[in-house]
Motif scaffolding. Structure first.
Motif, PDB file in Angstrom:
ATOM      1  N   SER A 285       0.840  -1.196   0.000  1.00  0.00           N
ATOM      2  CA  SER A 285       0.000   0.000   0.000  1.00  0.00           C
ATOM      3  C   SER A 285       0.880   1.253   0.000  1.00  0.00           C
ATOM      4  O   SER A 285       2.015   1.232   0.480  1.00  0.00           O
ATOM      5  CB  SER A 285      -0.917   0.005   1.224  1.00  0.00           C
ATOM      6  OG  SER A 285      -0.159   0.025   2.421  1.00  0.00           O
ATOM      7  N   PRO A 286       0.386   2.366  -0.557  1.00  0.00           N
ATOM      8  CA  PRO A 286       1.190   3.592  -0.662  1.00  0.00           C
ATOM      9  C   PRO A 286       1.763   4.076   0.671  1.00  0.00           C
ATOM     10  O   PRO A 286       2.851   4.642   0.706  1.00  0.00           O
ATOM     11  CB  PRO A 286       0.199   4.610  -1.245  1.00  0.00           C
ATOM     12  CG  PRO A 286      -0.761   3.779  -2.028  1.00  0.00           C
ATOM     13  CD  PRO A 286      -0.912   2.509  -1.244  1.00  0.00           C
ATOM     14  N   ASP A 287       1.040   3.860   1.777  1.00  0.00           N
ATOM     15  CA  ASP A 287       1.566   4.284   3.079  1.00  0.00           C
ATOM     16  C   ASP A 287       2.433   3.213   3.736  1.00  0.00           C
ATOM     17  O   ASP A 287       2.853   3.364   4.882  1.00  0.00           O
ATOM     18  CB  ASP A 287       0.410   4.646   4.019  1.00  0.00           C
ATOM     19  CG  ASP A 287      -0.572   3.491   4.228  1.00  0.00           C
ATOM     20  OD1 ASP A 287      -0.300   2.376   3.727  1.00  0.00           O
ATOM     21  OD2 ASP A 287      -1.607   3.708   4.877  1.00  0.00           O
ATOM     22  N   GLU A 288       2.705   2.127   3.002  1.00  0.00           N
ATOM     23  CA  GLU A 288       3.522   1.002   3.471  1.00  0.00           C
ATOM     24  C   GLU A 288       2.956   0.367   4.742  1.00  0.00           C
ATOM     25  O   GLU A 288       3.679  -0.243   5.515  1.00  0.00           O
ATOM     26  CB  GLU A 288       4.983   1.428   3.699  1.00  0.00           C
ATOM     27  CG  GLU A 288       5.724   1.735   2.427  1.00  0.00           C
ATOM     28  CD  GLU A 288       7.215   1.838   2.641  1.00  0.00           C
ATOM     29  OE1 GLU A 288       7.630   2.237   3.741  1.00  0.00           O
ATOM     30  OE2 GLU A 288       7.972   1.497   1.709  1.00  0.00           O
ATOM     31  N   LYS A 289       1.660   0.465   4.909  1.00  0.00           N
ATOM     32  CA  LYS A 289       1.032  -0.151   6.080  1.00  0.00           C
ATOM     33  C   LYS A 289       0.700  -1.612   5.807  1.00  0.00           C
ATOM     34  O   LYS A 289       0.816  -2.453   6.706  1.00  0.00           O
ATOM     35  CB  LYS A 289      -0.242   0.609   6.453  1.00  0.00           C
ATOM     36  CG  LYS A 289      -0.948   0.060   7.678  1.00  0.00           C
ATOM     37  CD  LYS A 289      -2.187   0.888   8.022  1.00  0.00           C
ATOM     38  CE  LYS A 289      -2.914   0.315   9.239  1.00  0.00           C
ATOM     39  NZ  LYS A 289      -4.130   1.113   9.579  1.00  0.00           N
ATOM     40  N   TRP A 290       0.285  -1.931   4.559  1.00  0.00           N
ATOM     41  CA  TRP A 290      -0.188  -3.278   4.249  1.00  0.00           C
ATOM     42  C   TRP A 290       0.629  -3.913   3.138  1.00  0.00           C
ATOM     43  O   TRP A 290       1.008  -3.254   2.164  1.00  0.00           O
ATOM     44  CB  TRP A 290      -1.662  -3.261   3.845  1.00  0.00           C
ATOM     45  CG  TRP A 290      -2.575  -2.902   4.965  1.00  0.00           C
ATOM     46  CD1 TRP A 290      -3.181  -1.702   5.185  1.00  0.00           C
ATOM     47  CD2 TRP A 290      -2.963  -3.747   6.054  1.00  0.00           C
ATOM     48  NE1 TRP A 290      -3.924  -1.753   6.327  1.00  0.00           N
ATOM     49  CE2 TRP A 290      -3.819  -2.996   6.889  1.00  0.00           C
ATOM     50  CE3 TRP A 290      -2.685  -5.061   6.402  1.00  0.00           C
ATOM     51  CZ2 TRP A 290      -4.387  -3.523   8.042  1.00  0.00           C
ATOM     52  CZ3 TRP A 290      -3.255  -5.587   7.541  1.00  0.00           C
ATOM     53  CH2 TRP A 290      -4.094  -4.813   8.349  1.00  0.00           C
ATOM     54  N   PHE A 291       0.869  -5.192   3.309  1.00  0.00           N
ATOM     55  CA  PHE A 291       1.617  -6.014   2.371  1.00  0.00           C
ATOM     56  C   PHE A 291       0.640  -7.001   1.742  1.00  0.00           C
ATOM     57  O   PHE A 291       0.052  -7.834   2.435  1.00  0.00           O
ATOM     58  CB  PHE A 291       2.712  -6.758   3.141  1.00  0.00           C
ATOM     59  CG  PHE A 291       3.597  -7.643   2.305  1.00  0.00           C
ATOM     60  CD1 PHE A 291       4.742  -7.137   1.721  1.00  0.00           C
ATOM     61  CD2 PHE A 291       3.313  -8.985   2.134  1.00  0.00           C
ATOM     62  CE1 PHE A 291       5.580  -7.950   0.972  1.00  0.00           C
ATOM     63  CE2 PHE A 291       4.130  -9.813   1.381  1.00  0.00           C
ATOM     64  CZ  PHE A 291       5.274  -9.282   0.804  1.00  0.00           C
ATOM     65  N   TYR A 292       0.420  -6.909   0.438  1.00  0.00           N
ATOM     66  CA  TYR A 292      -0.487  -7.801  -0.279  1.00  0.00           C
ATOM     67  C   TYR A 292       0.329  -8.784  -1.114  1.00  0.00           C
ATOM     68  O   TYR A 292       1.338  -8.403  -1.720  1.00  0.00           O
ATOM     69  CB  TYR A 292      -1.408  -7.016  -1.217  1.00  0.00           C
ATOM     70  CG  TYR A 292      -2.294  -6.008  -0.536  1.00  0.00           C
ATOM     71  CD1 TYR A 292      -3.602  -6.329  -0.195  1.00  0.00           C
ATOM     72  CD2 TYR A 292      -1.844  -4.722  -0.239  1.00  0.00           C
ATOM     73  CE1 TYR A 292      -4.436  -5.409   0.423  1.00  0.00           C
ATOM     74  CE2 TYR A 292      -2.668  -3.794   0.383  1.00  0.00           C
ATOM     75  CZ  TYR A 292      -3.957  -4.144   0.712  1.00  0.00           C
ATOM     76  OH  TYR A 292      -4.777  -3.237   1.320  1.00  0.00           O
TER      77      TYR A 292
END
Length: 774
Positions: free
Chosen positions: A744-751
């Motif tokens: 995610s752009p805010d580097e909060k989530w890894f998909y």
């Protein structure tokens, strides 16, 4: 005319006075139990083949000078806006009836239901009715029954509908409401069996009910067996380890089963070659084992239809479990854990690499089965161990015990249920004998075709429930060591590594293909869908030249994704387009497509090549071909962009006559982009994702001979010389293929993808481990 109005006024006055003087004064205050916050569960067509369940909240408060109670529903719908309903409840002093006025965001009519309220000793029953015309001269009838039990913390409402052309009512919906959340139960000082029943089986059932696979139907078709044979086989074999199946064990666990009927079932299973006798026990044959393997394969496929198990639910479960175990340690160690131990060990290896939902569902099933085993005979065990002389000589048969459980907490039990439940295998005569037994003991009373507990029966039930709770705690005290080594430790890991399924659209025709891309603020997602399949699901005529895959986008509002829409440029006219990636500023999209160049004949199309589109005035422009990068002989695909314009992409080449893939790097400059140079990250790689600041890269490595099963995720950091030695991603890779990363752009989530489905994982803990390993 004046005399007419005076007459009407006089009638109304007399009516009001007569009501005011009535010994049973009725008013909207009778409905005050609705006031407050409720957790809601709404199931449509609950007895149909495909029931649909929505969850949400209901908030009720007094309005219009306390003349009405207004209730606002908000029910979540997957992939759609929440369903919003407003309902006004009141008592109409003119008609002398209770009313509910329904207005819905998903039902195009307003409905006024009127009816009566019945106050029982332990419950309130509100029955209302409505009729209104629909098209073609038909009339629709609605019947609504709301029952709230003593304590006023839970109610259920059943709605039935029919038209003037139908003789029978159809069970339309079932609504369940609770004022007390599981979290509140977990925080109470005294935890009871009610807490476990509310949380454990409820979560397990929720997980399983989201499945759209009917396993027994599939197995019956695959193995050409009667569905009842399959269901009996699964019932018996799943209840016990395959080498410990016997009629003794079944009748011990299910005392209401008829032993002769069980042995008959065993014989039928043996005749079909599913089990075979070994001494006094039965074991599954090779054919039976194959069916079990197929069963577990279908269970694994079920996960495609799970949304996800929320971390909040698991945190609550962990809180409850910790308190139960803490309390259990202070009780006597008096119950063996052989049952749970054997069942868990026989099952644990089967799903150890499964998705979170499977793990939790299976663990809950094992532990709740164990707790149910402990408390199943409370009306049999309790009298012998009671210090109360009234109960010491009471001996209830297993059937009578079942009926006492069915009537507990003051509920009314319809006798037709006992007569018609085939799995009880008793028949009306056996039910009647058990009922007479309870009536003679003074524990229940018979009212027409139903029974309910007497005050003495209520007292026995409460004492037996308290006894069962103590037995549960005693069971936990014995299972503590094993339980901590399995269940709670798994929960510890889950809470520390909260992977979730990422399924914005559970429908099959909306399954996401390969990679995903995000807009800068993550409010828009880009992905490829099976284009032909999606159009067919929408009832659209699909021309023969329609591509199999196309790029779509969706926007997010209130946490839900909108219906997918195809990108408006003509990039996939007749040809597949997929694997979109966006520049960090969201103004450039690069994707794969095997289409031919503009003006070239169709037969001149190449392999997958890279195309790009720029966004201008909010619209994607006609895509352009990256001619200096692409070749018409080999594949160039799967790109990723940094904030400074570095483009890393995948290129096919030949090595010893075999196709291999490497990662190249160049600077993106539109049509003038030059061919990239090797990154030095090796061969047999793919699916890159580079950090927006270019500091690290994550990509896939695999064995070219078995890439479907060998894909693992690796990472590398940039240093002054290029890229560091690649290492496996910490805490991510499983026994199955892992690939197609997106962050995610805010580097909060890894998909990322695992065996065809997307998973979602908090990224910061992973990034910290990656840095610590350098």
């Amino acid at each position: 005319m004046r005399r007419f109005f005076l007459f009407i006024t006089l009638v109304l006055f007399i009516h009001l006075v007569s009501n005011a003087q009535s010994p049973e004064t009725r008013s909207t205050n009778d409905l005050s139990f609705l006031d407050g916050e409720w957790l809601m569960n709404m199931t449509y067509s609950p007895d149909g083949n495909e029931p649909r369940t929505l969850e949400g909240t209901m908030t009720c408060n007094w309005v219009m000078d306390s003349s009405y109670i207004k209730c606002q529903y908000q029910l979540e719908r997957s992939g759609k806006k929440d369903a919003l309903n407003d309902v006004y409840f009141n008592y109409n002093i003119i008609s002398g009836k209770y009313e509910s006025i329904w207005m819905s965001s998903t039902w195009p009519v307003k409905v006024l239901l009127t009816g009566t309220m019945q106050n029982n000793e332990d419950s309130i029953k509100l029955e209302t009715f409505a009729e209104f015309p629909i098209e073609n001269g038909l009339t629709e009838y609605v019947k609504d029954v709301l029952i709230i039990k003593a304590g006023m913390e839970n109610f259920q409402r059943k709605t039935y509908i029919r038209t003037s052309e139908e003789a029978e009512w159809r069970y339309h919906s079932l609504e369940k409401a609770s004022k007390t959340s599981v979290e509140q139960l977990a925080n109470k000082d005294q935890i009871s069996g009610r807490t476990w029943r509310a949380l454990g089986p409820g979560l397990s059932t929720t997980i399983r009910e989201t499945s759209q696979i009917y396993i027994s139907d599939r197995l019956a078709l695959e193995y050409e067996l009667d569905k009842q044979i399959i269901q009996n086989f699964l019932r018996y074999v799943l209840s016990y380890t395959q080498n410990q199946l016997s009629a003794d064990k079944v009748t011990y666990r299910y005392p209401h089963y008829n032993r002769v009927a069980i042995e008959d079932d065993f014989q039928k299973l043996a005749n079909e070659g599913l089990i075979e006798q070994a001494d006094s026990l039965f074991a599954t044959t090779d054919k039976g084992n194959q069916i079990m393997k197929s069963y577990w394969m279908l269970r694994r496929r079920q996960v495609q239809y799970y949304d996800y198990v929320s971390i909040d639910q698991l945190q609550t479960l962990y809180t409850v479990m910790s308190k139960v175990v803490k309390k259990a340690r202070n009780l006597d160690n008096s119950y063996p854990n052989e049952s749970i131990h054997a069942r868990f060990l026989s099952r644990s290896k089967t799903f150890e690499d499964e998705h979170l939902a499977i793990k939790v569902s299976e663990l809950l099933k094992e532990y709740t089965a164990f707790i149910n085993d402990v408390s199943h005979y409370k009306y049999v065990q309790f009298p012998a161990q009671s210090s109360d002389k009234r109960w010491q000589n009471l001996a209830l048969s297993p059937m009578a015990s079942e009926l006492m459980s069915a009537t507990r907490n003051g509920r009314i039990y319809e006798l037709s249920r006992c007569y018609n439940q085939s799995y009880w295998r008793q028949g009306q005569s056996r039910c009647d004998l058990a009922i007479d037994e309870l009536i003679n003991a003074g524990l229940v009373s018979k009212e027409n075709e139903s029974i309910r507990q007497t005050s003495l029966g209520d007292e026995l039930s409460k004492a037996a429930e308290a006894f069962a709770d103590r037995r549960r705690y005693q069971a936990w005290s014995d299972v503590t060591l094993f339980e901590y080594s399995s269940f709670v430790k798994i929960l510890d890991w889950i809470l520390a590594n909260p992977v979730e399924s990422f399924v914005p659209y559970p429908e099959r025709h909306r399954r996401l293909i390969q990679s995903i891309g995000f807009s800068p603020n993550e409010d828009t997602i880009y992905f490829a869908l099976p284009h032909r399949e999606y159009l067919e699901s929408q009832g659209v005529a699909v021309p023969s030249k329609t591509p199999r895959l196309a790029i779509y986008y969706a926007t997010r509002t209130s946490g839900n994704w909108s219906d997918p829409q195809p990108i408006d440029f003509r990039a996939f006219d007749g040809f597949n387009a997929y694997e979109p990636t966006l520049s960090p500023d969201g103004q450039v999209m690069i994707f794969n497509s095997p289409r031919q160049l503009d003006g070239s004949p169709v037969e001149d199309r190449g392999p997958n090549n890279l195309w790009y589109s720029e966004k201008r005035d909010g619209k994607w422009q006609q895509p352009k071909y990256l001619q200096n990068i692409n070749s018409r002989e080999y594949e160039e695909s799967y790109s990723t962009l940094t904030r400074d314009g570095e483009l890393i992409y995948l290129q096919e080449s030949k090595l010893n006559g075999e196709s291999v893939f490497t990662l190249l790097s160049t600077q993106f400059k539109g049509e003038k982009t030059k061919k990239g140079k090797p990154t030095g990250l090796g061969y047999a790689v793919g699916d890159p994702w580079v950090a927006r600041d270019g500091s690290y890269i994550i990509y896939t490595k695999f064995d070219s001979n078995d890439w479907l099963n060998t894909c693992d995720l690796y990472y590398s950091f940039r240093d002054g010389k290029g890229w560091t030695e690649p290492k496996k991603m910490p805490g991510i890779n499983g026994k199955r293929s892992d690939y197609a990363v997106a962050i995610s752009p805010d580097e909060k989530w890894f998909y990322y993808r695992r065996r065809g489905r997307f998973l979602k994982f908090p990224f910061q803990p992973i990034l910290e481990k990656m840095k610590a390993n350098e």
